[in-house]
Motif scaffolding. Structure first.
Motif, PDB file in Angstrom:
ATOM      1  N   THR A 146      59.171  62.245  16.010  1.00 22.81           N
ATOM      2  CA  THR A 146      58.818  61.990  14.617  1.00 22.81           C
ATOM      3  C   THR A 146      60.071  62.169  13.772  1.00 22.81           C
ATOM      4  OG1 THR A 146      58.141  64.299  14.296  1.00 22.81           O
ATOM      5  CG2 THR A 146      56.421  62.713  14.898  1.00 22.81           C
ATOM      6  N   ILE A 147      60.158  61.387  12.713  1.00 26.01           N
ATOM      7  CA  ILE A 147      61.302  61.432  11.814  1.00 26.01           C
ATOM      8  C   ILE A 147      60.846  61.981  10.464  1.00 26.01           C
ATOM      9  CG2 ILE A 147      63.117  60.102  10.677  1.00 26.01           C
ATOM     10  CD1 ILE A 147      63.445  60.126  13.676  1.00 26.01           C
ATOM     11  N   ASN A 148      61.548  62.973   9.962  1.00 25.83           N
ATOM     12  CA  ASN A 148      61.277  63.533   8.639  1.00 25.83           C
ATOM     13  C   ASN A 148      62.596  63.601   7.885  1.00 25.83           C
ATOM     14  OD1 ASN A 148      60.276  64.787   6.383  1.00 25.83           O
ATOM     15  ND2 ASN A 148      59.935  66.770   7.360  1.00 25.83           N
ATOM     16  N   GLY A 149      62.812  62.610   7.021  1.00 29.29           N
ATOM     17  CA  GLY A 149      64.089  62.553   6.310  1.00 29.29           C
ATOM     18  C   GLY A 149      65.224  62.250   7.261  1.00 29.29           C
ATOM     19  N   THR A 150      66.158  63.187   7.391  1.00 26.01           N
ATOM     20  CA  THR A 150      67.299  62.999   8.289  1.00 26.01           C
ATOM     21  C   THR A 150      67.194  63.881   9.519  1.00 26.01           C
ATOM     22  OG1 THR A 150      68.592  64.669   7.093  1.00 26.01           O
ATOM     23  CG2 THR A 150      68.813  62.362   6.385  1.00 26.01           C
ATOM     24  N   THR A 151      65.986  64.345   9.817  1.00 28.57           N
ATOM     25  CA  THR A 151      65.765  65.210  10.978  1.00 28.57           C
ATOM     26  C   THR A 151      64.743  64.585  11.912  1.00 28.57           C
ATOM     27  OG1 THR A 151      66.229  67.198   9.676  1.00 28.57           O
ATOM     28  CG2 THR A 151      65.052  67.510  11.752  1.00 28.57           C
ATOM     29  N   ALA A 152      65.025  64.634  13.210  1.00 31.06           N
ATOM     30  CA  ALA A 152      64.088  64.150  14.224  1.00 31.06           C
ATOM     31  C   ALA A 152      63.537  65.343  14.997  1.00 31.06           C
ATOM     32  CB  ALA A 152      64.787  63.189  15.182  1.00 31.06           C
ATOM     33  N   THR A 153      62.235  65.329  15.235  1.00 32.74           N
ATOM     34  CA  THR A 153      61.577  66.327  16.068  1.00 32.74           C
ATOM     35  C   THR A 153      61.073  65.620  17.312  1.00 32.74           C
ATOM     36  OG1 THR A 153      60.892  67.588  14.115  1.00 32.74           O
ATOM     37  CG2 THR A 153      59.763  68.066  16.177  1.00 32.74           C
ATOM     38  N   LEU A 154      61.456  66.144  18.473  1.00 31.09           N
ATOM     39  CA  LEU A 154      61.166  65.457  19.731  1.00 31.09           C
ATOM     40  C   LEU A 154      60.533  66.426  20.727  1.00 31.09           C
ATOM     41  CD1 LEU A 154      64.425  64.720  18.838  1.00 31.09           C
ATOM     42  CD2 LEU A 154      63.792  62.750  20.224  1.00 31.09           C
ATOM     43  N   ASP A 155      59.639  65.890  21.554  1.00 27.13           N
ATOM     44  CA  ASP A 155      59.083  66.623  22.680  1.00 27.13           C
ATOM     45  C   ASP A 155      59.625  66.023  23.965  1.00 27.13           C
ATOM     46  OD1 ASP A 155      57.596  68.274  21.064  1.00 27.13           O
ATOM     47  OD2 ASP A 155      55.734  67.127  21.292  1.00 27.13           O
ATOM     48  N   LYS A 156      59.988  66.886  24.903  1.00 31.88           N
ATOM     49  CA  LYS A 156      60.441  66.422  26.207  1.00 31.88           C
ATOM     50  C   LYS A 156      59.856  67.327  27.282  1.00 31.88           C
ATOM     51  CE  LYS A 156      64.604  67.341  27.479  1.00 31.88           C
ATOM     52  NZ  LYS A 156      66.075  67.279  27.612  1.00 31.88           N
ATOM     53  N   GLU A 157      59.533  66.716  28.406  1.00 31.51           N
ATOM     54  CA  GLU A 157      58.946  67.485  29.494  1.00 31.51           C
ATOM     55  C   GLU A 157      60.028  68.266  30.232  1.00 31.51           C
ATOM     56  OE1 GLU A 157      56.050  66.877  33.417  1.00 31.51           O
ATOM     57  OE2 GLU A 157      56.686  65.158  32.214  1.00 31.51           O
ATOM     58  N   ILE A 158      59.760  69.527  30.485  1.00 33.03           N
ATOM     59  CA  ILE A 158      60.630  70.360  31.306  1.00 33.03           C
ATOM     60  C   ILE A 158      59.775  70.998  32.391  1.00 33.03           C
ATOM     61  CG2 ILE A 158      62.271  70.810  29.439  1.00 33.03           C
ATOM     62  CD1 ILE A 158      60.921  73.545  29.086  1.00 33.03           C
ATOM     63  N   ILE A 159      60.408  71.640  33.341  1.00 34.58           N
ATOM     64  CA  ILE A 159      59.660  72.285  34.422  1.00 34.58           C
ATOM     65  C   ILE A 159      58.755  73.362  33.827  1.00 34.58           C
ATOM     66  CG2 ILE A 159      59.818  73.687  36.517  1.00 34.58           C
ATOM     67  CD1 ILE A 159      62.490  72.311  37.076  1.00 34.58           C
ATOM     68  N   GLY A 160      57.474  73.197  34.018  1.00 38.59           N
ATOM     69  CA  GLY A 160      56.527  74.196  33.554  1.00 38.59           C
ATOM     70  C   GLY A 160      55.993  73.988  32.157  1.00 38.59           C
ATOM     71  N   GLY A 161      56.392  72.929  31.457  1.00 44.23           N
ATOM     72  CA  GLY A 161      55.862  72.758  30.115  1.00 44.23           C
ATOM     73  C   GLY A 161      56.552  71.676  29.316  1.00 44.23           C
ATOM     74  N   ILE A 162      56.366  71.739  28.011  1.00 43.53           N
ATOM     75  CA  ILE A 162      56.951  70.795  27.065  1.00 43.53           C
ATOM     76  C   ILE A 162      57.898  71.545  26.138  1.00 43.53           C
ATOM     77  CG2 ILE A 162      56.485  69.154  25.202  1.00 43.53           C
ATOM     78  CD1 ILE A 162      55.498  68.178  27.873  1.00 43.53           C
ATOM     79  N   GLN A 163      59.087  71.008  25.953  1.00 40.75           N
ATOM     80  CA  GLN A 163      60.083  71.597  25.052  1.00 40.75           C
ATOM     81  C   GLN A 163      60.144  70.765  23.778  1.00 40.75           C
ATOM     82  OE1 GLN A 163      64.312  71.157  26.048  1.00 40.75           O
ATOM     83  NE2 GLN A 163      64.563  73.331  25.659  1.00 40.75           N
ATOM     84  N   THR A 164      60.046  71.430  22.630  1.00 42.49           N
ATOM     85  CA  THR A 164      60.174  70.758  21.338  1.00 42.49           C
ATOM     86  C   THR A 164      61.535  71.089  20.739  1.00 42.49           C
ATOM     87  OG1 THR A 164      57.786  70.884  20.937  1.00 42.49           O
ATOM     88  CG2 THR A 164      59.192  70.501  19.032  1.00 42.49           C
ATOM     89  N   VAL A 165      62.274  70.051  20.355  1.00 44.35           N
ATOM     90  CA  VAL A 165      63.619  70.240  19.816  1.00 44.35           C
ATOM     91  C   VAL A 165      63.743  69.484  18.501  1.00 44.35           C
ATOM     92  CG1 VAL A 165      64.672  70.581  22.082  1.00 44.35           C
ATOM     93  CG2 VAL A 165      64.535  68.276  21.128  1.00 44.35           C
ATOM     94  N   GLU A 166      64.659  69.925  17.666  1.00 44.55           N
ATOM     95  CA  GLU A 166      64.990  69.223  16.430  1.00 44.55           C
ATOM     96  C   GLU A 166      66.462  68.883  16.430  1.00 44.55           C
ATOM     97  OE1 GLU A 166      63.905  71.375  12.949  1.00 44.55           O
ATOM     98  OE2 GLU A 166      61.769  70.862  13.103  1.00 44.55           O
TER      99      GLU A 166
END
Length: 246
Positions: A146-166
């Motif tokens: 998702t994009i909010n202004g000039t920042t992106a928030t992303l989900d990516k799969e990692i071992i054992g779960g989902i990692q959310t990064v900005e």
């Protein structure tokens, strides 16, 4: 927002693969090519979704020869605004990343999207190298964004779960399954694609960094044995003594 989507071609999954010149070259004769699905279904469609939500343009870029223009036109039919072809035959991921970076540096793009890998070589190399050339943050294997202004928030799969990064834009993202849903080009899009700009630019003469010594097909699959579902003793005996998995 200016969005750049990297588009590559790949052999159709029904293509019979063979090699020539002493197994040192992929035999392209009779091969049907398609747009690499990770580039088309996830990177391109996500770019279109962001454009629809926030405004802007979607440009595709392809490193390839005139033979690749049919796959480029499909990306235009799906909804890209314009396309650029860098006129050189791609040899490896390092060369492709350098060629795209040379083109993209002058474009002022806010977001660069590409599929997580191609379905023929499965290298997953271009995204990271491209981000390094462009001096941009890189998020790999993203499944949502998702994009909010000039920042992106992303989900990516990692071992054992989902990692959310900005991460702040501009940004390079490699897209995995889940990022978007496939779109089928309609007749209106196909007709419009014929009139959309497809620009051809010369190569920057980026050098390839690898060479292929030899190709080999995987070993043929062994014959299948069908066991009567009521004969569990035979099944257990084969799994234990022949397959050696129990």
């Amino acid at each position: 927002m200016k969005i750049l989507v990297c588009i590559s071609k790949a052999p159709d999954t029904t293509t019979k693969i063979s090699f020539t010149d002493g197994d040192t070259k992929f035999d392209e004769s009779g091969v049907k090519y398609i747009v690499n699905p990770y580039d088309e279904w996830y990177a391109l469609v996500k770019g279109l979704e962001i454009k629809e939500a926030h405004g802007g343009t979607v440009t595709t870029v392809t490193v390839g020869t005139a033979e690749d223009e049919a796959t480029i036109r499909k990306a235009l039919a799906i909804g890209a605004d314009d396309a650029t072809r860098i006129d050189v035959k791609p040899e490896d991921g390092g060369q492709v990343a350098a060629e795209i970076a040379h083109f993209a540096k002058e474009g002022g793009y806010d977001l660069v999207l590409l599929g997580k890998e191609t379905i023929d070589y499965n290298g997953s190399q271009v995204g990271g190298m491209l981000a390094e050339h462009l001096d941009m943050p890189f998020i790999s294997l993203a499944e949502s964004m998702t994009i909010n202004g000039t920042t992106a928030t992303l989900d990516k799969e990692i071992i054992g779960g989902i990692q959310t990064v900005e991460a702040d834009l501009p940004l390079v993202v490699s897209c995995a399954k889940g990022m978007a849903e496939q779109r089928i080009p309609n007749m209106r899009g196909i007709m419009a694609a014929r009139k959309k700009p497809l620009n051809v630019v010369p190569s920057s003469n980026a050098a390839k960094q690898t060479s292929f010594e030899k190709y080999a097909l995987p070993a043929p699959k062994s014959a299948v044995k069908l066991i009567d579902p009521n004969n569990m003793d035979e099944l257990v005996e084969l799994l234990h003594n022949e397959a050696k998995v129990i």
